[in-house]
Design a protein around this motif. Structure first.
Motif, short mmCIF file in Angstrom:
data_model
loop_
_atom_site.label_atom_id
_atom_site.label_comp_id
_atom_site.label_asym_id
_atom_site.label_seq_id
_atom_site.Cartn_x
_atom_site.Cartn_y
_atom_site.Cartn_z
N LEU A 1 0.80 -1.22 0.00
CA LEU A 1 0.00 0.00 0.00
C LEU A 1 0.83 1.27 0.00
O LEU A 1 0.29 2.37 -0.02
CB LEU A 1 -0.94 0.00 1.21
CG LEU A 1 -1.96 -1.16 1.20
CD1 LEU A 1 -2.73 -1.20 2.51
CD2 LEU A 1 -2.92 -1.02 0.04
N PRO B 1 -3.38 3.73 -19.56
CA PRO B 1 -3.19 2.67 -18.57
C PRO B 1 -4.17 1.54 -18.83
O PRO B 1 -5.10 1.69 -19.63
CB PRO B 1 -3.50 3.38 -17.25
CG PRO B 1 -4.38 4.52 -17.62
CD PRO B 1 -4.02 4.92 -19.00
N LYS C 1 -8.59 0.10 -25.42
CA LYS C 1 -7.54 1.04 -25.84
C LYS C 1 -7.68 1.38 -27.32
O LYS C 1 -7.55 2.53 -27.72
CB LYS C 1 -6.16 0.45 -25.56
CG LYS C 1 -5.79 0.46 -24.09
CD LYS C 1 -4.36 -0.02 -23.90
CE LYS C 1 -4.08 -0.20 -22.41
NZ LYS C 1 -2.75 -0.76 -22.17
N SER D 1 -3.99 14.62 -12.63
CA SER D 1 -5.11 13.70 -12.58
C SER D 1 -4.84 12.60 -13.61
O SER D 1 -3.92 12.71 -14.41
CB SER D 1 -6.39 14.42 -12.98
OG SER D 1 -6.28 14.76 -14.35
N GLU E 1 -4.95 1.06 -14.07
CA GLU E 1 -5.43 2.39 -13.74
C GLU E 1 -5.55 2.58 -12.23
O GLU E 1 -5.22 3.64 -11.70
CB GLU E 1 -6.80 2.60 -14.39
CG GLU E 1 -7.28 4.03 -14.37
CD GLU E 1 -8.68 4.15 -14.96
OE1 GLU E 1 -9.46 3.21 -14.84
OE2 GLU E 1 -8.97 5.21 -15.53
N GLU E 2 -5.98 1.52 -11.53
CA GLU E 2 -6.20 1.66 -10.08
C GLU E 2 -4.90 1.87 -9.32
O GLU E 2 -4.91 2.26 -8.17
CB GLU E 2 -6.84 0.40 -9.49
CG GLU E 2 -8.14 0.01 -10.11
CD GLU E 2 -8.03 -1.36 -10.75
OE1 GLU E 2 -8.15 -1.43 -11.97
OE2 GLU E 2 -7.81 -2.34 -10.01
N VAL E 3 -3.78 1.55 -9.97
CA VAL E 3 -2.49 1.70 -9.29
C VAL E 3 -2.15 3.17 -9.07
O VAL E 3 -1.50 3.53 -8.10
CB VAL E 3 -1.39 1.01 -10.14
CG1 VAL E 3 -0.01 1.37 -9.66
CG2 VAL E 3 -1.58 -0.48 -10.14
N LEU E 4 -2.59 4.00 -10.00
CA LEU E 4 -2.16 5.39 -10.01
C LEU E 4 -2.96 6.24 -9.02
O LEU E 4 -4.18 6.22 -9.03
CB LEU E 4 -2.33 5.95 -11.43
CG LEU E 4 -1.40 5.29 -12.44
CD1 LEU E 4 -1.90 5.51 -13.86
CD2 LEU E 4 0.00 5.83 -12.29
N ILE E 5 -2.25 6.99 -8.20
CA ILE E 5 -2.89 7.86 -7.22
C ILE E 5 -2.87 9.29 -7.73
O ILE E 5 -1.80 9.89 -7.85
CB ILE E 5 -2.12 7.82 -5.88
CG1 ILE E 5 -1.89 6.39 -5.43
CG2 ILE E 5 -2.89 8.59 -4.82
CD1 ILE E 5 -0.96 6.30 -4.26
N PRO E 6 -4.00 9.85 -8.02
CA PRO E 6 -4.01 11.25 -8.48
C PRO E 6 -3.51 12.14 -7.35
O PRO E 6 -3.72 11.86 -6.18
CB PRO E 6 -5.48 11.54 -8.78
CG PRO E 6 -6.16 10.22 -8.79
CD PRO E 6 -5.35 9.29 -7.95
N VAL F 1 -10.79 10.58 -14.32
CA VAL F 1 -11.26 10.39 -15.69
C VAL F 1 -12.31 9.29 -15.74
O VAL F 1 -13.08 9.19 -16.66
CB VAL F 1 -10.08 10.07 -16.63
CG1 VAL F 1 -9.55 8.69 -16.36
CG2 VAL F 1 -10.47 10.23 -18.06
N ASP G 1 -6.51 11.93 -16.16
CA ASP G 1 -6.76 12.44 -17.49
C ASP G 1 -5.50 13.10 -18.05
O ASP G 1 -5.05 12.81 -19.15
CB ASP G 1 -7.91 13.43 -17.42
CG ASP G 1 -8.48 13.70 -18.79
OD1 ASP G 1 -8.92 14.82 -19.02
OD2 ASP G 1 -8.46 12.78 -19.62
N LYS H 1 -10.70 4.60 -4.99
CA LYS H 1 -10.32 3.23 -4.73
C LYS H 1 -10.90 2.80 -3.38
O LYS H 1 -10.84 3.51 -2.42
CB LYS H 1 -8.80 3.09 -4.74
CG LYS H 1 -8.29 2.97 -6.15
CD LYS H 1 -6.79 2.92 -6.18
CE LYS H 1 -6.21 4.24 -5.81
NZ LYS H 1 -4.78 4.28 -6.10
N GLU I 1 1.02 0.77 -5.79
CA GLU I 1 0.60 2.16 -5.64
C GLU I 1 1.71 3.04 -6.18
O GLU I 1 2.87 2.88 -5.82
CB GLU I 1 0.41 2.51 -4.15
CG GLU I 1 -0.59 1.65 -3.40
CD GLU I 1 -2.01 2.05 -3.72
OE1 GLU I 1 -2.76 1.19 -4.20
OE2 GLU I 1 -2.36 3.21 -3.50
N ASN J 1 -2.01 16.50 -6.41
CA ASN J 1 -2.34 17.90 -6.70
C ASN J 1 -1.90 18.36 -8.08
O ASN J 1 -2.42 19.32 -8.62
CB ASN J 1 -1.70 18.81 -5.64
CG ASN J 1 -2.46 18.74 -4.33
OD1 ASN J 1 -3.67 18.56 -4.33
ND2 ASN J 1 -1.74 18.84 -3.23
#
Lengths: 437, 542
Positions: free
Chosen positions: A353, A431, B152, A413, A403-408, B295, A415, B247, A379, A410
């Motif tokens: 985590l 991703p 994709k 994002s 995609e879920e791995v990436l933490i947006p 997104v 996108d 998440k 993560e 400040n």
């Protein structure tokens, strides 16, 4: 197919058939389809020369060839020409429980009776039943007088060869090992292969052996594989499990007499956490190995529990391809950044985590040959990931991250991230995404 | 020539961004807004449970009320649709029928039949697209005539298309006035039936109300939360969309019924996807330094579009047999096990809580769907995804022909999804999502007294502890119906075998260009075929 062949014949066939021969071949199905008054009826399929039929047969899949072979005697003769029997894949499965198609038992009998001598490139594809594996061994046992060059034993699901008795398996292999004398490639993962069998292999095929894949063969010991390295100086590709890898082995593979090794695959597997103590390989052994074979790909597959990684990558290790099939600790990834300068490809199935930003950036900095990366349940902050991609730049030809791995954060994002990454990679990139509904 | 038009509502139960309705109003002297309630047609085309009926009837009631406010009325006519059309075309001297174009095979057939009637009885039929972001035909064209089979690839095609069509304007009272609404007397005969009239069991406690108004309200709530992030603290993350898409390991609340969720409104057409898309785009354009919504908000629309596109051009999309992109897997047939899954009696609290919420409320979080679907198919029970799809179709308020089928194929690794070795553990996945088990306690009150340590695997608690919790496993709550490790290991082998055999089908929906593992598999496979061709060539030479 037939039409094409027909045109070919009209061009190639310089020898016209006499009408007398035509009459003789009247028993042939196609022969009778042509009436004698037809000006184009000079072609009698049944009396095409052997080499022409052979050429045609080489385009046909086995099942069509087999059907064609019962058309007339000449075609039947061609069907049995040795050239068509150099390569064969025996498919063995129990129809009640398997999807795989199975080679017909009659055909198997025919091959053993008439073509055992001709087989050169042989593989056995078996389903997860013990019966299929045993059937494969029975066939192998009958291939006396063979001169096999390539042998592959493939279990499509469960390792069914492991359920065959060691003795049965060993004796089947011995037949091939002893008789072939020219084996160059052997794929025999997940089998009860043992040291004595390896000795027999080596005793008879040391000059020709180039490829040996024996991952997950629990009866092989370090001494067994060492014997192979000592004697088979032409060995270019080797796949084994970590516990039989030793300093001696690496040195044996680096001896002057030995050719450059091209591919070394090492599986590091643990069934239960804490069960195995993993030994370390000395840096000098790795150094000598890479000095001898500077272009070698060293591929390591890890299936360990998080706490079992301590022994690995404490010093510089020349690994090129790393796959972590289960979770891998953050500390381990840190050491990889420090100690794996030859790294080309890295795939991480899962971590924990805590974000891996620092570790990734260090890998980008120090693993200058990295061209492929895949990240599963981990993560990483968006900013950290973009930093990583920026540092690697266009050399990353493959990049995969869920995609879920990436933490947006400040700054970025998801996108914006996909646009930034695409920019640095020089191609459109996304991703891996799971549908939301 | 000004038409006398029947506008047929099917999906598209809304007034905003309704191209077919607007076209009717602009081309007619009289417009009859009609909804044909053909029960036989509905039940033969899809599985509809009680909650879905309620949602539909509420949506119709809302539509009726909205039309009333503009001086018109909704006419709900019960009966077999061809007869209804025939009768009323003649009764009202109809020259045109307008309807929203839909891609489901049964709706396409309905449209074709109505066109047939049009030819017979002399009226025109105008159908206009309003249910998707883009014209599906265009997407297919840009991809060379076939649907892009990976998400994709789909996104790359979309990037060539630019933005979707802008929504059409809302109809006004003037529009309806000009089309002289039918007499009030008429409206009374054709009211929205009550559930009891249709013999549908009384409503349970679903927090989701049907209708365009409700949908629009939720939409505003959704977006309002984004425009004023400062009000909600926590560095700009707002409850609305974060609750839906963050998440799960950080926000267990996401599992609870969303007050701003929109999916059922999209599937019935109470909300226009194009309107939502543009509202979101405006927000992205305006927001500068604030964190943008993930997104995945707009992504939900794009996934929908993806499945719609593939479904529109793939025969037998909702079945395994005859479906060219779906792995043909010999799933087990086991009615008893399927029943246990369906009725929340698997013995795994995580799965049972999910299936309970589904039945009671008609909506579950997408990760909950993943868990339940994986358990039924490739994870534990090895039962066909078609069975799961039917259950979801019956119970989910946002059940949608192509999305439901597409997702079930995905989650069973039959198509689109290829990391089949990743199997969700019914204990660990729940625990990661909601460590204290609040979700379990809410939907399975029988387990609520178990400490968090045991709540995901109550069978591991000692007899004493079970007594203390007031729930004996095996008596008050079932034992786990499978040993997960054993079942999933076994299923992994079955899946591996099937994929070996059907390598080509699996390749169709695989995104491999960027994934090193995929490239490696491709290399291995081509290596094999390389050696085969090498060997073949050698046999020719000897």
């Amino acid at each position: 197919m037939m039409k094409r062949a027909r045109q070919k014949v009209m061009v190639d066939n310089a020898v016209p058939q006499t009408s007398q021969e035509n009459k003789k071949q009247k028993t042939c199905l196609y022969g009778s389809a042509f009436s004698e008054s037809d000006p184009h009826a000079s072609i009698d399929w049944g009396s095409l020369p052997h080499h022409v039929i052979l050429r045609i047969f080489q385009f046909l899949p086995l099942v069509d060839r087999a059907r064609a072979s019962s058309v007339c005697r000449r075609w039947n003769e061609v069907f049995h020409i040795p050239d068509l029997w150099r390569r064969f894949e025996f498919e063995l499965s129990q129809p009640a429980t398997s999807y795989l198609k199975s080679t017909h038992p009659d055909l198997i009998q025919q091959i053993i009776k008439r073509h055992a001598d001709h087989l050169q490139y042989v593989s056995f594809k078996v389903d997860s039943s013990t019966e299929s594996a045993e059937a494969a061994c029975n066939i192998l046992s009958q291939l006396v007088n063979c001169s096999i060059k390539t042998l592959g034993l493939i279990s499509t699901a469960k390792p069914s060869f492991m359920n065959v008795s060691k003795a049965h398996f060993a004796s089947a292999l011995t037949v091939v090992f002893v008789n072939s004398k020219s084996l160059s490639s052997i794929k025999i993962d997940d089998t009860p292969l043992d040291d004595p069998s390896l000795k027999v292999l080596v005793a008879n095929n040391s000059d020709t052996l180039k490829l040996l894949k024996m991952s997950s063969c629990p009866h092989v010991s370090p001494a067994g594989v060492l014997c192979v390295a000592d004697q088979c100086h032409g060995l270019k590709e080797l796949a084994l499990n970590y516990y039989i890898l030793s300093d001696e082995l690496l040195l044996a593979l680096s001896s002057e007499k030995h050719v450059d090794l091209e591919h070394l695959r090492i599986d590091v597997v643990s069934e239960n956490p804490g069960q195995v103590e993993f030994h370390t390989i000395k840096k000098q052994s790795w150094d000598a190995f890479v000095k001898h074979s500077p272009k070698v790909n060293i591929v390591m597959y890890f299936f360990l529990y998080e706490e079992e990684f301590d022994a690995f990558f404490r010093e510089e290790t020349p690994v090129t391809h790393l796959y972590f099939g289960r979770a891998v600790s953050k500390a381990m990834l840190g050491r990889i950044g420090l100690n794996c300068p030859r790294l080309i490809e890295l795939v991480v199935c899962a971590n924990g985590l805590q974000p891996l930003d620092d570790e990734l950036i260090q890998i980008a900095q120090r693993c200058k040959n990295l061209t492929a990366m895949g990240l599963g349940e981990c993560e990483v902050t968006c900013r950290g990931f973009i930093e990583f991609v920026k540092m690697c730049g266009g050399r990353l030809t493959q990049l995969s991250i869920m995609e879920e791995v990436l933490i947006p954060d400040n700054d970025y994002s998801l996108d914006r991230l996909h646009l930034e990454v695409s920019k640095h990679l020089g191609r459109m990139w996304f991703p891996d995404m799971m549908p939301t509904w | 020539m000004r038409h006398r038009t029947i506008h047929l509502f099917r999906k598209g139960l809304r007034l905003h961004d309704n191209p077919a309705l607007l076209a009717a109003l602009q081309s007619s002297e009289v417009v009859y807004p009609v909804y044909i309630l053909d029960r036989a047609f509905m039940t033969s085309s899809m599985h509809i449970g009680a909650l879905r009926w309620h949602f539909l009837l509420q949506s119709l009631e809302d539509l009726r009320s909205s039309l009333r406010q503009l001086g018109s009325c909704l006419l709900v006519i019960q009966g077999e649709y061809k007869s209804v059309v025939r009768d009323h075309v003649q009764k009202w001297n109809i020259t045109q029928v307008t309807l929203g174009a839909e891609m489901e095979p049964f709706y396409k057939e309905m449209e074709a039949n109505i066109r047939g009637l049009g030819e017979e009885l002399g009226f025109q039929v105008l159908s206009l697209m309003g249910h998707s972001l883009y014209n599906t035909q265009r997407i297919l064209e840009l991809n060379g005539g076939t649907p892009p089979l990976t998400y994709k690839r789909f996104l790359r095609i979309l990037s060539l298309l630019g933005d979707p069509e802008v929504p059409v304007r809302n109809p006004t009272a003037e529009d309806f006035q000009r089309c002289s609404p039918p007499e009030l007397g008429l409206a009374e005969c054709y009211g929205v039936p009550l559930p009891t009239d249709l013999k549908i069991p009384p409503e349970s406690i679903s927090p989701w109300r049907g209708g365009e108004s409700e949908g629009l309200q939720r939409l505003e709530q959704h977006l309002a939360d984004q425009v004023h992030p400062a009000d909600t603290g926590l560095c700009g993350w707002a409850e609305g969309w974060v609750a839906s898409f963050t998440k799960p390991k950080t926000v267990p609340n996401s599992l609870l019924p969303s007050t701003t969720g929109l999916s059922p409104y999209f599937s019935t057409g109470c909300l226009s996807v194009r309107s939502f898309f543009y509202r979101l785009s405006n927000i992205y354009a305006q927001a500068k330094h604030h964190s943008l919504p993930p997104v995945s908000l707009q992504g939900q629309l794009l996934w929908r579009e993806f499945f719609y596109t593939v479904a529109s051009a793939t025969p037998n999309f909702t079945k395994m047999a005859g479906n060219p992109i779906c792995l043909q897997i010999r799933w087990y047939e086991d009615a008893e096990r399927l029943h246990k899954w369906k009725t929340a009696q698997t013995g795994f609290p995580w799965i049972d809580a999910i299936m309970t919420q589904l039945r009671q409320e008609g909506w579950i979080h997408h990760l909950a769907r993943h868990a339940a679907a994986c358990f039924l198919t490739r994870g534990d029970l090895w039962i066909s995804w078609e069975e799961g799809m039917k259950v979801f179709e019956e119970l989910l308020l946002d059940a949608d022909y192509s999305i439901n089928a597409g997702n079930w194929m995905w989650l069973s690794a039959s198509a689109f999804f290829h990391h089949y070795t990743r199997i969700f553990c019914p204990v660990r996945f729940g625990r990661r999502t909601d460590p204290e088990g609040q979700y379990i306690r809410k939907y399975l009150p029988i387990l609520k007294n178990f400490p968090s340590k045991y709540i995901y695997e109550p069978w591991t608690a000692s007899e004493e502890e079970q007594k203390q919790a007031g729930c004996i496993i095996g008596r008050d709550y079932p034992f786990p119906m499978v040993d997960h490790k054993e079942a999933s290991d076994h299923n992994l082998q079955l899946m591996k075998q099937a994929r070996e055999e059907q390598h080509r089908i699996a390749q169709l929906t695989r995104d491999d260009a960027d994934d090193p593992m995929e490239m490696k598999l491709k290399r291995d496979h081509s290596e094999e075929s390389l050696t085969k061709t090498k060997a073949a060539r050698m046999t020719e030479q000897t």
